[in-house]
Design an enzyme around this catalytic site. Sequence first.
Site, short mmCIF file in Angstrom:
data_model
loop_
_atom_site.label_atom_id
_atom_site.label_comp_id
_atom_site.label_asym_id
_atom_site.label_seq_id
_atom_site.Cartn_x
_atom_site.Cartn_y
_atom_site.Cartn_z
N HIS A 255 -39.19 -71.36 -30.09
CA HIS A 255 -38.02 -70.72 -29.48
C HIS A 255 -38.07 -70.83 -27.96
CE1 HIS A 255 -34.82 -67.59 -29.13
NE2 HIS A 255 -35.45 -67.32 -28.00
N GLU A 358 -19.77 -45.83 -27.44
CA GLU A 358 -19.53 -46.15 -26.03
C GLU A 358 -19.75 -47.62 -25.70
OE1 GLU A 358 -21.43 -43.65 -27.12
OE2 GLU A 358 -20.33 -41.85 -26.54
N HIS A 407 -16.92 -34.72 -16.49
CA HIS A 407 -18.03 -33.78 -16.68
C HIS A 407 -19.25 -34.18 -15.85
CE1 HIS A 407 -15.25 -32.79 -19.82
NE2 HIS A 407 -15.91 -31.68 -20.08
N ASP A 415 -22.82 -26.04 -20.97
CA ASP A 415 -23.16 -27.02 -22.00
C ASP A 415 -24.57 -27.57 -21.87
OD1 ASP A 415 -21.26 -27.25 -24.02
OD2 ASP A 415 -19.91 -28.46 -22.81
#
Lengths: 609, 609
Positions: A255, A358, A407, A415
Amino acid sequence: MMPERDLQFLTELAAQLRVDSVRAADAAGSGHPTSSMSAADLMAVLFACHLRYDFDHPGNPANDHLIFSKGHASPLLYSLFKAAGVIDDEELLSFRKHGSRLEGHPTPRLPWVDVATGSLGQGLPIGVGVAMAGRLERLPYRVWVLCGDSELAEGSIWEAAEHAGCEGLANLTAIVDVNRLGQRGPTRHGWDTGAYARRFGAFGWHTIEIDGHDPGQIDYALGDACNTRRRPTVILAKTRKGEGAVEVENREGAHGKALKNPGKAVDELGGRRDLRVEGHRPEEAPEPYRFASKPLELPAYEVGEKVATRTAYGQALAALGAARGDVLALDGEVADSTRTEAFGKEFPERFFEMYIAEQQLVAAAIGLQVRGLRPYAATFAAFLTRAHDFIRMAGVSGASIRLVGSHAGVEIGEDGPSQMGLEDLAMMRTVYGSTVLYPCDANQAAALTAEMADVEGVSYLRTTRGNTPVIYGPGERFPVGGSRVLRHSPGDRATIVAAGVTVHEALAAADELKAEGVPVGVIDLYSIKPVDSAVLVEAATTTGNLITVEDHRLEGGLGDAVMDAVSELGPRVVKLAVTELPGSATPEEQLSDARIDRQAIRQAVKRLL
Amino acid sequence: MMPERDLQFLTELAAQLRVDSVRAADAAGSGHPTSSMSAADLMAVLFACHLRYDFDHPGNPANDHLIFSKGHASPLLYSLFKAAGVIDDEELLSFRKHGSRLEGHPTPRLPWVDVATGSLGQGLPIGVGVAMAGRLERLPYRVWVLCGDSELAEGSIWEAAEHAGCEGLANLTAIVDVNRLGQRGPTRHGWDTGAYARRFGAFGWHTIEIDGHDPGQIDYALGDACNTRRRPTVILAKTRKGEGAVEVENREGAHGKALKNPGKAVDELGGRRDLRVEGHRPEEAPEPYRFASKPLELPAYEVGEKVATRTAYGQALAALGAARGDVLALDGEVADSTRTEAFGKEFPERFFEMYIAEQQLVAAAIGLQVRGLRPYAATFAAFLTRAHDFIRMAGVSGASIRLVGSHAGVEIGEDGPSQMGLEDLAMMRTVYGSTVLYPCDANQAAALTAEMADVEGVSYLRTTRGNTPVIYGPGERFPVGGSRVLRHSPGDRATIVAAGVTVHEALAAADELKAEGVPVGVIDLYSIKPVDSAVLVEAATTTGNLITVEDHRLEGGLGDAVMDAVSELGPRVVKLAVTELPGSATPEEQLSDARIDRQAIRQAVKRLL
């Protein structure tokens, strides 16, 4: 069935691609010939029989899109470009050399490459974005993504599988080169294409398992993909790494290296050829569908009102959506929190729910901008870290995407640390060619949201959860790279540099200090990158004492941006930032605990003086 | 079948958990009661009938592990702790208040919490790591992970599904609370538990679909999970968000808020109760299996030899593996490149191939350290960005993991920007409580590799691809937080601060400058965080001119670490770092193009003076 003559041409073409891959790697002394050789038949048939691409006009909206998710197979891609007649043999042999467009992994320095690849698991989710653009613009193109088998271990592949499967992106085809061997040894599933088929099938894909060295089977599978409705297709092609050269064929340890004996391999492959593959110019395509537009009317907030910058972003984005048909919004299943939902309600066709994924969120944005669209992708600032590698690569691609992180900082309050974006400025500043913006009030947030639409490269807007007082009038301009001097007097003994929520703390501290007979300046550094060096240098030169204050970790944020701008002048700089691990508390308690509130600023100024 | 009496107790217990979740959120004025209520039956049955846990001894090796991957259901977790008698009602009602251990999302400040959660999609991959530890240590514990349905969109979940399925981690059970509603609306698959079952089934898991509010079905499923061999189990439980309170039950828009009318909800749920659930103390477990150890003999390299720091890391890790049975290595399918393979060959039982799945790579390390093991996880520095959110959360967890990033910087040469770690120092420096090390020679790399074993928190070693000259003798010590002054004279006019590959460029530049009559100092800043402030302050005070040079982006790296240490003194600092987008080229060309080689350093010194 394909005529014998065509089969022979395809076999010859594949051999040429292998030969040229071996030669390019040999000229470079490095590269990935064996990973190219396994996929040569797949790409020969795709180019000769199915790809619709106008090499003279890479921007033709009707062109298919081909993404090498296994970017290390770049010798194969460049050999295809040579066969297509758009690079010559001399350029092919410049592979990996200083100044060559033919880099180790493909980048858009080549006009036929949409996005940079080389970080595995990215091509497919980006291909999902390109396929979404095709559907949105009502264009007939297909998106072909060549994947390696090793990279199917990446979670981002399964985010893509889920989105494409559920959305039924039939214009997307993944071609997986199952060559059984990863970098250091066998992959988890070896040649068990059924294992992959079960997985993709469970995610709603049409799956086809074939011998990846049989042009007839390949042609059938590619045609089948084109004819499949309502589902994306994955072609799982069993291949052999290094196919065609005894030295490396199906061998471990081969490889990512040039062959030891390239001459022998070229002989085994039948020597050099100079076949051309024209490809198919796409038929005349309809004009890309365009959404209506009208003059921009940004929301306006009255000075003294208390409005969260995230709210202003949401309302501004909705206004921008009305003004510009090319503006899109993507959500990570938090649109109510980021306020992107304001856009979603008005423009459901241009609002994309990417759910809590995400990487796919950012990848879709990258794919959509390939077609010149202007996506805004928003989630909590903290969770953009999930997509860091995609954002990094977007920088390499020169992709123009707009990211919005809500946030930000300890200001979110109860939180707790898992939800606090405290590393985002550092992350976004390191991205090549990035722009980083951090508004402190609603009018500024609205203006910057609009301004981002025309920013090239990766741009980032950082928003605050809580309501902050409006201090700027509606319609004021905030150019990228600028700043605002909010307090200034000839007698200033220090200058406080802040952004976002700390601007208001800085103003309060400055007022208190002034009352105590210590005049200080205040700069609102809303553009963290590029930074307003001139204003900072001026402050460093006149007061010689700078206090930076930010709701972000000490490392890599606003303070460092300021120091960077003034380092050669040598002012004294005190950086206030978050250094401890927050718990749960009210926003006010958090700012106080982190020592970034007005009280802490006042004390820092006094200590410095 | 379960006796009627027990069923009634379980129903009552679940009602109590709901009531307490509502009350805790009410006291806080925020939080996620509805996400707690959907899973109350699941957790009531788990705690009462299946969890083996000694609350008096959280460190008991025989204890089961329970991870709330849906960390926002913290009110439920804390209500369980109250039912177990380890927190009282007063503490329950301190939820989310300043100073309380009961944070918005769980953290290990509570002794019964293994890891911080709240960033979705992390609990399951970390649970995989804890399950791996159980197998390695031959302990009979089970790992229970409570997941939300929304978070199944995260790619990291499927990295975990693949690893656990292929490894047959039968000691792992995922309990998915399929309550149909995400934060902003319905999930992609709603109550279609079959969609999830097909996906997990394809990845080799045993799947069970149940009614998540039926204690009998839950008990059966949990028992079935315990009795399943050779496969992990996922229990897909159809539930209703906000179950039991009309105000919120199965309603959109009720996520992440305290109830408007908590009193009414408590009444509907039958009022307050004070049931206790003892749980089952685990039976006496065998001693955790320990691997043999012997005195440490680090590899030694001769001064003047040329050896890559990645090679020294690999050889040192193998030596460390012989010396310490608790040292483990994890690979992201690049062990030949990172050189972790040296360890893998000698200690295959303690070598874990995680394939190309960097989130699971880091998550497994976090899970393994829960049991006090000392994992080293290595991949290319560039690809660690893939796991940024996991690394960030590891900082919140106070997890002691060791990360190794190879192929740092433009120095890698021909492979191009996709493979270059240019953002890693910035990323790692922002992590709470992190340690960042960057050796420049083989003996230093070996020493730091060994030293990391005892470093608490997240530590990071950055290694270089190419061979660099050995400049330190074998056996020299390099304490974390230290540095080495390599050139120093009383007449120094400036000090160059470097690390890794640029140390050698700095030494060459200093020698040339000295020959030209410009003496300069050179500091090897191998510990980027914590940084040796004393030495830097000394240099800043004596020469007043610092030149920092690093093979990393301008933002957030070594230069910023140096400026941070000396900012209040106000020396002049010139930062040399990578600012442009590299292409392919030789390592020497890359260093020159990036303007971080000896020539650029010399010019910077001259310009500064």
